[in-house]
Design a protein around this motif. Sequence first.
Motif, mmCIF file in Angstrom:
data_model
loop_
_atom_site.group_PDB
_atom_site.id
_atom_site.type_symbol
_atom_site.label_atom_id
_atom_site.label_comp_id
_atom_site.label_asym_id
_atom_site.label_seq_id
_atom_site.Cartn_x
_atom_site.Cartn_y
_atom_site.Cartn_z
ATOM 1 N N UNK A 122 0.794 -1.230 0.000
ATOM 2 C CA UNK A 122 0.000 0.000 0.000
ATOM 3 C C UNK A 122 0.827 1.280 0.000
ATOM 4 N N UNK A 123 2.002 1.240 0.630
ATOM 5 C CA UNK A 123 2.851 2.434 0.648
ATOM 6 C C UNK A 123 3.315 2.764 -0.764
ATOM 7 N N UNK A 124 3.840 1.783 -1.467
ATOM 8 C CA UNK A 124 4.319 2.011 -2.828
ATOM 9 C C UNK A 124 3.160 2.367 -3.748
ATOM 10 N N UNK A 125 2.030 1.719 -3.575
ATOM 11 C CA UNK A 125 0.850 2.018 -4.388
ATOM 12 C C UNK A 125 0.425 3.473 -4.212
ATOM 13 N N UNK A 126 0.406 3.921 -2.961
ATOM 14 C CA UNK A 126 0.024 5.309 -2.688
ATOM 15 C C UNK A 126 1.038 6.274 -3.290
ATOM 16 N N UNK A 127 2.313 5.983 -3.159
ATOM 17 C CA UNK A 127 3.338 6.852 -3.735
ATOM 18 C C UNK A 127 3.222 6.920 -5.260
ATOM 19 N N UNK A 128 2.991 5.769 -5.877
ATOM 20 C CA UNK A 128 2.890 5.732 -7.338
ATOM 21 C C UNK A 128 1.701 6.557 -7.828
ATOM 22 N N UNK A 184 -5.262 4.899 5.710
ATOM 23 C CA UNK A 184 -4.479 5.659 6.695
ATOM 24 C C UNK A 184 -3.437 6.538 5.986
ATOM 25 N N UNK A 185 -2.746 5.965 5.022
ATOM 26 C CA UNK A 185 -1.742 6.711 4.266
ATOM 27 C C UNK A 185 -2.366 7.898 3.551
ATOM 28 N N UNK A 186 -3.593 7.708 3.090
ATOM 29 C CA UNK A 186 -4.286 8.755 2.345
ATOM 30 C C UNK A 186 -4.683 9.932 3.240
ATOM 31 N N UNK A 187 -4.873 9.643 4.516
ATOM 32 C CA UNK A 187 -5.327 10.680 5.454
ATOM 33 C C UNK A 187 -4.196 11.370 6.198
ATOM 34 N N UNK A 188 -3.097 10.647 6.421
ATOM 35 C CA UNK A 188 -2.040 11.161 7.301
ATOM 36 C C UNK A 188 -0.709 11.224 6.576
ATOM 37 N N UNK A 189 0.007 12.316 6.763
ATOM 38 C CA UNK A 189 1.326 12.471 6.156
ATOM 39 C C UNK A 189 2.387 11.691 6.922
ATOM 40 N N UNK A 190 2.200 11.575 8.243
ATOM 41 C CA UNK A 190 3.111 10.795 9.085
ATOM 42 C C UNK A 190 2.312 9.647 9.705
ATOM 43 N N UNK A 191 2.782 8.429 9.509
ATOM 44 C CA UNK A 191 1.981 7.257 9.850
ATOM 45 C C UNK A 191 2.720 6.345 10.821
ATOM 46 N N UNK A 192 2.003 5.943 11.875
ATOM 47 C CA UNK A 192 2.436 4.857 12.748
ATOM 48 C C UNK A 192 1.400 3.750 12.619
ATOM 49 N N UNK A 193 1.856 2.553 12.283
ATOM 50 C CA UNK A 193 0.910 1.483 11.934
ATOM 51 C C UNK A 193 1.585 0.130 12.108
ATOM 52 N N UNK A 194 0.802 -0.871 12.502
ATOM 53 C CA UNK A 194 1.319 -2.243 12.546
ATOM 54 C C UNK A 194 0.225 -3.202 12.115
ATOM 55 N N UNK A 195 0.634 -4.303 11.501
ATOM 56 C CA UNK A 195 -0.311 -5.302 11.038
ATOM 57 C C UNK A 195 0.344 -6.669 10.968
ATOM 58 N N UNK A 196 -0.327 -7.595 10.333
ATOM 59 C CA UNK A 196 0.113 -8.990 10.297
ATOM 60 C C UNK A 196 1.041 -9.285 9.120
ATOM 61 N N UNK A 197 0.867 -8.572 8.016
ATOM 62 C CA UNK A 197 1.501 -8.993 6.772
ATOM 63 C C UNK A 197 2.685 -8.135 6.316
ATOM 64 N N UNK A 218 7.148 9.300 7.536
ATOM 65 C CA UNK A 218 6.596 10.304 6.626
ATOM 66 C C UNK A 218 6.418 9.688 5.241
ATOM 67 N N UNK A 219 5.281 9.971 4.615
ATOM 68 C CA UNK A 219 4.941 9.375 3.329
ATOM 69 C C UNK A 219 4.922 10.465 2.267
ATOM 70 N N UNK A 220 5.825 10.354 1.306
ATOM 71 C CA UNK A 220 5.914 11.322 0.213
ATOM 72 C C UNK A 220 6.070 10.573 -1.113
ATOM 73 N N UNK A 221 5.658 11.216 -2.239
ATOM 74 C CA UNK A 221 5.041 12.542 -2.334
ATOM 75 C C UNK A 221 3.575 12.500 -1.936
#
Length: 344
Positions: free
Chosen positions: A88-94, A142-155, A163-166
Amino acid sequence: MELGIGMFGDVHIDPTTGKMQSAAQRTQEIIEEIKLMDEVGVDFFGMGEHHRIDYAVASPEIILAAAATVTNNIKLGSAVSVISSADPVKLFQDFSTVDLLSNGRAEIMAGRGSFIESFPLFGYDLKDYAELFEEKLALLLRLNKQETVTWSGKFRKPLIDQEIFPRPVRGSLPIWVAVGGTTSSVIRAGKLGLPVMFAIIGGAIDNFKPLFEVYRQAWEDNGHAMDNFQVGVHMHAFFGENGQEVATQYYPLYAAQMNRIGASRGWPPYQRSQYDFGRSIHGHLVVGDVNQSVEKILHVIETFGLTRFSAHTDVGSPNHKDMMKAIELYGTHIMPKVKKALKK
């Protein structure tokens, strides 16, 4: 009301020789086709993601980035991004990058996908099919709403004050969810307040009415404003100047693609009777001349209370010349008539 076009990037396969069109040729044609869509006023374009030899596009965002440089107005989105097997991070950046290139015209349509090739390709287990989608969609939102993200999951490993840019032009991207016939997917989207695109690609359209009602109820029950309610359908379509001629010419291409897909899924051979029913007012196909297509699209819009209609025009990969003609008819004749009728 938005009227757009979706494609999966089918490559043409010669019915006599079995020779397959090159992916290079098909991707170049797609860019020309999107350019024409923009010129004739099509509202949006959606590009699918597949990882098979009979489809030319594995990365919708690459096609959309190229299209962003030759278009001015058309919205550019995926149809769909298989988020279960994506990062999701790379998808959002792309897609943020596509948004920057297009000056704010990018969208993401997230889905689980009806093909499963991406799961082993990217190292995921199909037994986690549902969990992967739910977790990765939550991270994408979450990435779409917040510029700085703290998150944990299973996968995947956690993100800690990352920080998520651009960032997109307007700070966030429109995110749609694509669904087939799964009630739980529809309810999830309604709870989250996300717009939904229903894929109606077989059978009678009335069979989908209960799913639309469930989606609207989930939306309302979770307190989302109806002013923000958006819902669309994705339907197989093709257009020509003469209804019977285009139906006859398109049938072999469409049937061949249905049989190629069906061979891996245990479907019986595709029949002309299915095609003819699909073209009727009750069926899942919009294949015909301008007036037939306008009537069918209006019927679907009114049946479901749509805000968006997507014509999936490259099933079986008609030749480029016919594709360009279908796009021209859609933008210059079909769309204006549909929008005029809706204003009455």
